[in-house]
Design a protein around this motif. Structure first.
Motif, PDB file in Angstrom:
ATOM      1  N   ALA A 177     -32.391 -31.826  28.093  1.00  0.00           N
ATOM      2  CA  ALA A 177     -32.884 -32.976  27.337  1.00  0.00           C
ATOM      3  C   ALA A 177     -34.329 -33.279  27.717  1.00  0.00           C
ATOM      4  N   ALA A 178     -35.187 -32.278  27.549  1.00  0.00           N
ATOM      5  CA  ALA A 178     -36.598 -32.407  27.913  1.00  0.00           C
ATOM      6  C   ALA A 178     -37.399 -31.425  27.068  1.00  0.00           C
ATOM      7  N   ASP A 179     -38.709 -31.457  27.204  1.00  0.00           N
ATOM      8  CA  ASP A 179     -39.557 -30.470  26.543  1.00  0.00           C
ATOM      9  C   ASP A 179     -39.812 -29.265  27.439  1.00  0.00           C
ATOM     10  N   VAL A 180     -39.932 -29.528  28.739  1.00  0.00           N
ATOM     11  CA  VAL A 180     -40.162 -28.461  29.719  1.00  0.00           C
ATOM     12  C   VAL A 180     -39.279 -28.743  30.928  1.00  0.00           C
ATOM     13  N   VAL A 181     -38.654 -27.696  31.458  1.00  0.00           N
ATOM     14  CA  VAL A 181     -37.880 -27.835  32.696  1.00  0.00           C
ATOM     15  C   VAL A 181     -38.521 -26.952  33.763  1.00  0.00           C
ATOM     16  N   GLY A 182     -38.613 -27.489  34.972  1.00  0.00           N
ATOM     17  CA  GLY A 182     -39.184 -26.747  36.086  1.00  0.00           C
ATOM     18  C   GLY A 182     -38.181 -26.607  37.214  1.00  0.00           C
ATOM     19  N   ILE A 278     -41.787 -21.059  41.565  1.00  0.00           N
ATOM     20  CA  ILE A 278     -41.604 -22.111  40.568  1.00  0.00           C
ATOM     21  C   ILE A 278     -41.452 -21.463  39.203  1.00  0.00           C
ATOM     22  N   GLN A 279     -40.445 -21.884  38.481  1.00  0.00           N
ATOM     23  CA  GLN A 279     -40.243 -21.439  37.099  1.00  0.00           C
ATOM     24  C   GLN A 279     -40.408 -22.634  36.176  1.00  0.00           C
ATOM     25  N   PHE A 280     -41.216 -22.468  35.134  1.00  0.00           N
ATOM     26  CA  PHE A 280     -41.306 -23.471  34.073  1.00  0.00           C
ATOM     27  C   PHE A 280     -40.840 -22.826  32.772  1.00  0.00           C
ATOM     28  N   VAL A 281     -39.999 -23.544  32.023  1.00  0.00           N
ATOM     29  CA  VAL A 281     -39.448 -23.051  30.768  1.00  0.00           C
ATOM     30  C   VAL A 281     -39.565 -24.127  29.711  1.00  0.00           C
ATOM     31  N   ALA A 282     -39.991 -23.744  28.515  1.00  0.00           N
ATOM     32  CA  ALA A 282     -40.094 -24.683  27.391  1.00  0.00           C
ATOM     33  C   ALA A 282     -38.735 -24.834  26.726  1.00  0.00           C
ATOM     34  N   ASP A 283     -38.175 -26.034  26.769  1.00  0.00           N
ATOM     35  CA  ASP A 283     -36.891 -26.277  26.121  1.00  0.00           C
ATOM     36  C   ASP A 283     -37.003 -26.339  24.604  1.00  0.00           C
ATOM     37  N   THR A 284     -38.203 -26.368  24.083  1.00  0.00           N
ATOM     38  CA  THR A 284     -38.392 -26.415  22.633  1.00  0.00           C
ATOM     39  C   THR A 284     -38.130 -25.074  21.964  1.00  0.00           C
ATOM     40  N   LEU A 305     -32.461 -25.791  44.702  1.00  0.00           N
ATOM     41  CA  LEU A 305     -33.654 -25.788  43.866  1.00  0.00           C
ATOM     42  C   LEU A 305     -34.022 -27.223  43.514  1.00  0.00           C
ATOM     43  N   LEU A 306     -35.298 -27.529  43.549  1.00  0.00           N
ATOM     44  CA  LEU A 306     -35.790 -28.814  43.046  1.00  0.00           C
ATOM     45  C   LEU A 306     -36.068 -28.658  41.557  1.00  0.00           C
ATOM     46  N   ARG A 307     -35.664 -29.653  40.771  1.00  0.00           N
ATOM     47  CA  ARG A 307     -35.797 -29.553  39.320  1.00  0.00           C
ATOM     48  C   ARG A 307     -36.617 -30.705  38.762  1.00  0.00           C
ATOM     49  N   LEU A 308     -37.427 -30.394  37.764  1.00  0.00           N
ATOM     50  CA  LEU A 308     -38.165 -31.396  37.001  1.00  0.00           C
ATOM     51  C   LEU A 308     -37.793 -31.282  35.536  1.00  0.00           C
ATOM     52  N   TRP A 309     -37.588 -32.417  34.895  1.00  0.00           N
ATOM     53  CA  TRP A 309     -37.549 -32.499  33.441  1.00  0.00           C
ATOM     54  C   TRP A 309     -38.825 -33.192  33.008  1.00  0.00           C
ATOM     55  N   LEU A 310     -39.538 -32.575  32.087  1.00  0.00           N
ATOM     56  CA  LEU A 310     -40.854 -33.068  31.693  1.00  0.00           C
ATOM     57  C   LEU A 310     -40.940 -33.241  30.185  1.00  0.00           C
ATOM     58  N   ALA A 311     -41.552 -34.340  29.767  1.00  0.00           N
ATOM     59  CA  ALA A 311     -41.839 -34.568  28.359  1.00  0.00           C
ATOM     60  C   ALA A 311     -43.271 -34.147  28.068  1.00  0.00           C
ATOM     61  N   THR A 312     -43.474 -33.475  26.948  1.00  0.00           N
ATOM     62  CA  THR A 312     -44.825 -33.188  26.460  1.00  0.00           C
ATOM     63  C   THR A 312     -44.991 -33.977  25.162  1.00  0.00           C
ATOM     64  N   ASN A 328     -42.740 -41.270  21.822  1.00  0.00           N
ATOM     65  CA  ASN A 328     -42.721 -41.901  23.141  1.00  0.00           C
ATOM     66  C   ASN A 328     -43.338 -40.988  24.196  1.00  0.00           C
ATOM     67  N   GLU A 329     -43.973 -41.603  25.183  1.00  0.00           N
ATOM     68  CA  GLU A 329     -44.547 -40.819  26.272  1.00  0.00           C
ATOM     69  C   GLU A 329     -43.448 -40.176  27.112  1.00  0.00           C
ATOM     70  N   LYS A 330     -42.369 -40.920  27.380  1.00  0.00           N
ATOM     71  CA  LYS A 330     -41.276 -40.421  28.215  1.00  0.00           C
ATOM     72  C   LYS A 330     -40.054 -40.157  27.340  1.00  0.00           C
ATOM     73  N   ARG A 331     -40.240 -39.322  26.324  1.00  0.00           N
ATOM     74  CA  ARG A 331     -39.163 -39.043  25.383  1.00  0.00           C
ATOM     75  C   ARG A 331     -38.125 -38.105  25.997  1.00  0.00           C
ATOM     76  N   GLY A 332     -36.872 -38.300  25.577  1.00  0.00           N
ATOM     77  CA  GLY A 332     -35.815 -37.433  26.072  1.00  0.00           C
ATOM     78  C   GLY A 332     -35.276 -37.884  27.412  1.00  0.00           C
ATOM     79  N   GLY A 333     -34.762 -36.930  28.186  1.00  0.00           N
ATOM     80  CA  GLY A 333     -34.187 -37.238  29.477  1.00  0.00           C
ATOM     81  C   GLY A 333     -32.866 -37.969  29.362  1.00  0.00           C
TER      82      GLY A 333
END
Length: 348
Positions: A177-182, A278-284, A305-312, A328-333
Motif C-alpha cells: 500500500a505504497a508507491d515505493v517499498v524499501g 538496500i532494495q527499492f521497488v516501485a509498487d506502481t 530487514l528494515l522496511r520503508l513504505w514511501l509515497a511519491t 495527498n502528500e502521505k497517500r496510501g499506507g
C-alpha cells in the motif's frame, strides 16, 4: 468516504473512485517503454540494477548522521530538512529514484556497513536515504514508519489477522500500500528469504497474448482486500472494490490468481540481498515476492530487514492513482484512527 485525518498523518488504504476505474476495453493491449523489461536482459547486465556505496559516500553519510544526532531529534522527525544529505549523495539517489519511479522500477544498492553501526545509526541513515525517494508512511496499525521484516512466530495460515512479513512463510507476488517499498538487510536467514521482482507491464503484455481472459478478469472491480484487523472506527474490515458484501472467490478468480502467480514466477528476476544491501521497488509497476526461509538457531541473529513504505505524491512527480487521496502528500499506507507514527528499533 475517506476518513479525514491531519495532513501529517498517512491517509491509509482507501477504496478507488468508481468514476476513475476503466473498463477492460480501455486498457492497452500492449504496453511499451522503460517500465517493460525482461528478466534475461538484467541477468546478463547487473550494472543496470546494482549500485555500490563508495568509501567517500559512506563517510558523507556518517558525517550527516553525526550532525542529525547532535540536534537531539528522534527517528520519526527525520525528513529532508532535519536530516539533510550531502549533495553528492542526493544527486546519485535522485538519479536512481527517477529510474525506480518512471523506469525499470527496482534497484539494489550494496554495501552499507550496518555490521559496524548500532541499529539506531543504520535506521536513521536508512530513513534519510528514503526521504529522497518519497514520503514515509505508516505500515501497520501501530504506526510503524520504520518497519521490521522478521519472523515473530506468527501463524501464516491465520490470514484474517496475520501479515506475512511477521512470519517465515513464502510471500507470493504482490504490491504494498505504497508507491515505493524499501528493504535494508541487517541479518540474513540461514536459508531462503530471497527476492523476486517482475515487470507488471511485461506481465500484462504476456497475459494479453497467453490468457486474455485472465487479463480481463483481473481488471474487473470486484476484488477485495482484507485489512487484517487494522481497521479505523467506522471502516469496513476490507477494502471494497464493488458494491455489496464480500463474497468468496469464484472458480474463475481462483484460476486467475494461480495463472498470475505462475506467469510472474516465469518472468521474474531473482536477487539475493546481502547484509547491508538496500532494495527499492516501485509498487506502481513492479510486483515482488519472497521465498520461504529457515532461520538460524539462537544465539545467532534471526533474519531481519528494515522496511520503508514511501509515497511519491503527484506534487513530487508521482503517478496519478484512482483513489481519493491521490493528491495527498502521505497517500496510501495503513492508518488506524489517529495513531501517531513510531520508529521502533526492533520488531514488535
Amino acid at each position: 468516504m475517506p476518513i479525514a485525518l491531519p495532513k501529517e498523518l498517512t491517509s491509509g488504504q482507501q477504496e478507488p473512485v468508481p468514476e476513475l476505474l476503466q473498463p477492460y476495453e480501455n486498457f492497452p493491449k500492449k504496453i511499451s517503454g522503460p517500465t517493460v523489461w525482461q528478466a534475461e536482459d538484467f541477468r546478463s547486465r547487473p550494472d543496470l540494477w546494482q549500485r555500490q556505496w563508495t568509501p567517500e559516500l559512506i563517510q558523507q553519510l556518517e558525517e550527516a548522521f553525526d550532525k542529525f544526532e547532535a540536534t537531539g531529534k528522534t527517528l520519526p522527525e527525520i525528513n529532508k530538512v532535519t536530516f539533510p544529505l550531502p549533495s553528492d549523495v542526493v544527486d546519485i539517489l535522485s538519479s536512481i529514484r527517477e529510474n525506480v519511479v518512471n523506469g525499470q522500477g527496482f534497484i539494489l544498492i550494496e554495501g552499507l556497513p550496518v555490521t559496524e553501526w548500532p541499529v539506531l545509526k543504520s535506521a536513521a541513515i536508512y530513513l534519510a536515504i528514503g526521504t529522497i525517494f518519497g514520503v514515509t508512511l505508516s505500515q501497520n496499525g501501530k504506526g510503524h514508519v520504520l518497519g521490521h521484516v522478521k519472523d515473530l512466530g506468527n501463524d501464516p495460515t491465520q490470514i484474517h489477522k496475520v501479515r506475512i512479513y511477521s512470519t517465515s512463510a513464502r510471500q507470493y507476488f504482490h504490491t504494498d500500500a505504497a508507491d515505493v517499498v524499501g528493504l535494508l538487510c541487517l541479518h540474513k536467514a540461514m536459508e531462503g528469504g530471497e527476492s523476486d521482482v517482475v515487470s507488471a507491464h511485461n506481465l500484462w503484455n504476456t497475459l494479453q497474448v497467453e490468457r486474455p481472459d485472465v487479463a480481463e478478469l483481473l481488471t474487473r472491480p470486484d476484488w477485495y482486500f482484507d485489512r487484517k484487523g487494522e481497521v479505523s472506527d467506522g471502516q469496513k474490515p476490507w477494502v471494497q472494490k464493488a458494491a455489496g458484501l464480500i463474497p468468496g472467490h469464484s472458480k474463475e478468480q481462483l484460476e486467475a490468481i494461480e495463472v498470475l502467480e505462475q506467469t510472474a514466477q516465469r518472468l521474474s528476476l531473482h536477487m539475493v540481498l546481502k547484509v547491508g544491501d538496500i532494495q527499492f521497488v516501485a509498487d506502481t509497476h513492479v510486483l515482488h515476492a519472497r521465498t520461504a526461509y529457515r532461520d538460524h538457531l539462537p544465539p545467532a541473529p534471526r533474519r531481519h530487514l528494515l522496511r520503508l513504505w514511501l509515497a511519491t505524491p503527484e506534487s513530487q512527480g508521482g503517478w496519478k492513482r484512482p483513489f481519493p487521496d491521490s493528491a495527498n502528500e502521505k497517500r496510501g499506507g495503513i492508518q488506524v484512527n489517529d495513531q501517531a507514527e513510531t520508529c521502533p528499533l526492533d520488531a514488535e
